[in-house]
Design an enzyme around this catalytic site. Sequence first.
Site, PDB file in Angstrom:
ATOM      1  N   HIS A   1       0.837  -1.196   0.000  1.00  0.00           N
ATOM      2  CA  HIS A   1       0.000   0.000   0.000  1.00  0.00           C
ATOM      3  C   HIS A   1       0.874   1.248   0.000  1.00  0.00           C
ATOM      4  O   HIS A   1       2.103   1.139   0.081  1.00  0.00           O
ATOM      5  CB  HIS A   1      -0.940  -0.018   1.213  1.00  0.00           C
ATOM      6  CG  HIS A   1      -0.196   0.013   2.501  1.00  0.00           C
ATOM      7  ND1 HIS A   1       0.103  -1.122   3.214  1.00  0.00           N
ATOM      8  CD2 HIS A   1       0.362   1.037   3.204  1.00  0.00           C
ATOM      9  CE1 HIS A   1       0.799  -0.800   4.300  1.00  0.00           C
ATOM     10  NE2 HIS A   1       0.964   0.516   4.314  1.00  0.00           N
TER      11      HIS A   1
ATOM     12  N   THR B   1       1.896   1.567  11.281  1.00  0.00           N
ATOM     13  CA  THR B   1       1.745   3.030  11.363  1.00  0.00           C
ATOM     14  C   THR B   1       0.278   3.443  11.389  1.00  0.00           C
ATOM     15  O   THR B   1      -0.030   4.622  11.307  1.00  0.00           O
ATOM     16  CB  THR B   1       2.463   3.727  10.188  1.00  0.00           C
ATOM     17  OG1 THR B   1       1.812   3.356   8.972  1.00  0.00           O
ATOM     18  CG2 THR B   1       3.931   3.346  10.126  1.00  0.00           C
TER      19      THR B   1
ATOM     20  N   GLU C   1       5.851   8.656   5.209  1.00  0.00           N
ATOM     21  CA  GLU C   1       5.701   8.501   6.659  1.00  0.00           C
ATOM     22  C   GLU C   1       7.055   8.654   7.345  1.00  0.00           C
ATOM     23  O   GLU C   1       7.200   9.416   8.287  1.00  0.00           O
ATOM     24  CB  GLU C   1       5.100   7.130   6.973  1.00  0.00           C
ATOM     25  CG  GLU C   1       3.683   6.996   6.465  1.00  0.00           C
ATOM     26  CD  GLU C   1       2.836   6.113   7.352  1.00  0.00           C
ATOM     27  OE1 GLU C   1       3.128   4.913   7.416  1.00  0.00           O
ATOM     28  OE2 GLU C   1       1.893   6.639   7.968  1.00  0.00           O
TER      29      GLU C   1
ATOM     30  N   HIS D   1       1.438   5.626   1.079  1.00  0.00           N
ATOM     31  CA  HIS D   1       1.135   6.812   1.886  1.00  0.00           C
ATOM     32  C   HIS D   1       1.540   8.018   1.058  1.00  0.00           C
ATOM     33  O   HIS D   1       2.591   8.004   0.414  1.00  0.00           O
ATOM     34  CB  HIS D   1       1.922   6.784   3.201  1.00  0.00           C
ATOM     35  CG  HIS D   1       1.614   5.570   4.042  1.00  0.00           C
ATOM     36  ND1 HIS D   1       0.613   5.567   4.989  1.00  0.00           N
ATOM     37  CD2 HIS D   1       2.164   4.327   4.043  1.00  0.00           C
ATOM     38  CE1 HIS D   1       0.571   4.365   5.557  1.00  0.00           C
ATOM     39  NE2 HIS D   1       1.499   3.595   5.001  1.00  0.00           N
TER      40      HIS D   1
END
Length: 378
Positions: free
Chosen positions: A132, A238, A144, A134
């Site tokens: 995935h 996270t 992140e 961010h």
Amino acid sequence: MLLELFITLLLIHSQVLGDTSSSEEDENVSNEHEDDHKKSSSHSDHWDYHNQRSWLSAFTDCGGKSQSPIDIVTREVTYDPRLPAIKLDGYDLSGHPELTLQNNGHTLQLQLPNTMRIVKGFDQVYLAAQLHFHWGNTEVPGSEHTIDNVHFPAEIHVVHYNSKYASIKEAASKPDGLAVLGAFIGIGLHENENYEKILSVIKDVSTEESDTKITSFNVRHLLPDSLEKFYRYTGSLTTPPCYQSVNWTMFNDTITVSRKQLAALEETLKAGHNQRLSQNFRTPQNLYGRQVLASFLTSHTANAGGSSETNTFSRTRATGTQDGLTRGDILAIAFGVLFALTLLFFSMYAYRQRQKHSKSNPDSRQNVIYKPATKEDV
Ligand SMILES: [Zn+2]
């Protein structure tokens, strides 16, 4: 008059301190979000990126001392030549069944078969589960992890679980449960054809909880060309429930996508009440004495930033919200100094007046502070 000035400054000082004690994240929370949070507070699984501090109340691990992401301070990492090189197996899925791409309301996620594995690099073999991303928006870079306080435009996470566990669900909360491979995504001049395999169909999953099928491809090509240089530390998921079960690997080499491709990631997906799904990154967490290892000499990493197109770009995009002093901090310090000076001046003035007055009228000391003010102050 001096006393009035003193009281006014005291009031301003306490107001400024009060303002700065609220979090940076809170500043972005609109009333609408606060209301949403209150309404849904009964659902412990509800969370969003607007108020990350509220994660702690529903998910205790989020307040732990091994949380992720972190800021990687290149001058403070420890070079460890014994870190074994990472070897991947089964990442080329060409000719395999189609893969499911999903907008889960928090990220864009690609389900992966557990035939994809990390076969060397850890004590055990780790099996892939999903990958995935961010990201931020056109104004805010959204990786992140940060390198020396600098965010990159985006970040990819390939999540694996320890093969000694039956499933990722079982492994997710175990201390040796997960291994995540992370890489920074920057902006390059050319379209990244490997990322295009995902981004070309992103419109199909624009609404929350929607998914689509995509043709399988070589997932290895989503990671940097070289996996040789990396940082390693123990951390957490996270996102809630923030289990402290992740053996993190952040690669030093970066990936680039075109500006148009990054815009597709930043601007296409929606979450919740038709809101744009962007800025889905958690604030870097305190290290609490954890060691960050590097598989390569840190003198290289200290010079590596800023030289490439990607790093230069990300630096210019960095907003500085995560590092240095905020405007609130500077105001608080300024008023603190002013407060201290006023207090010092006032004490000296009071002392001087007391001495003067005690000489002339030793029986009326209780009035010493106020009386001279009306007489002598202008
Ligand atoms: Zn992630």
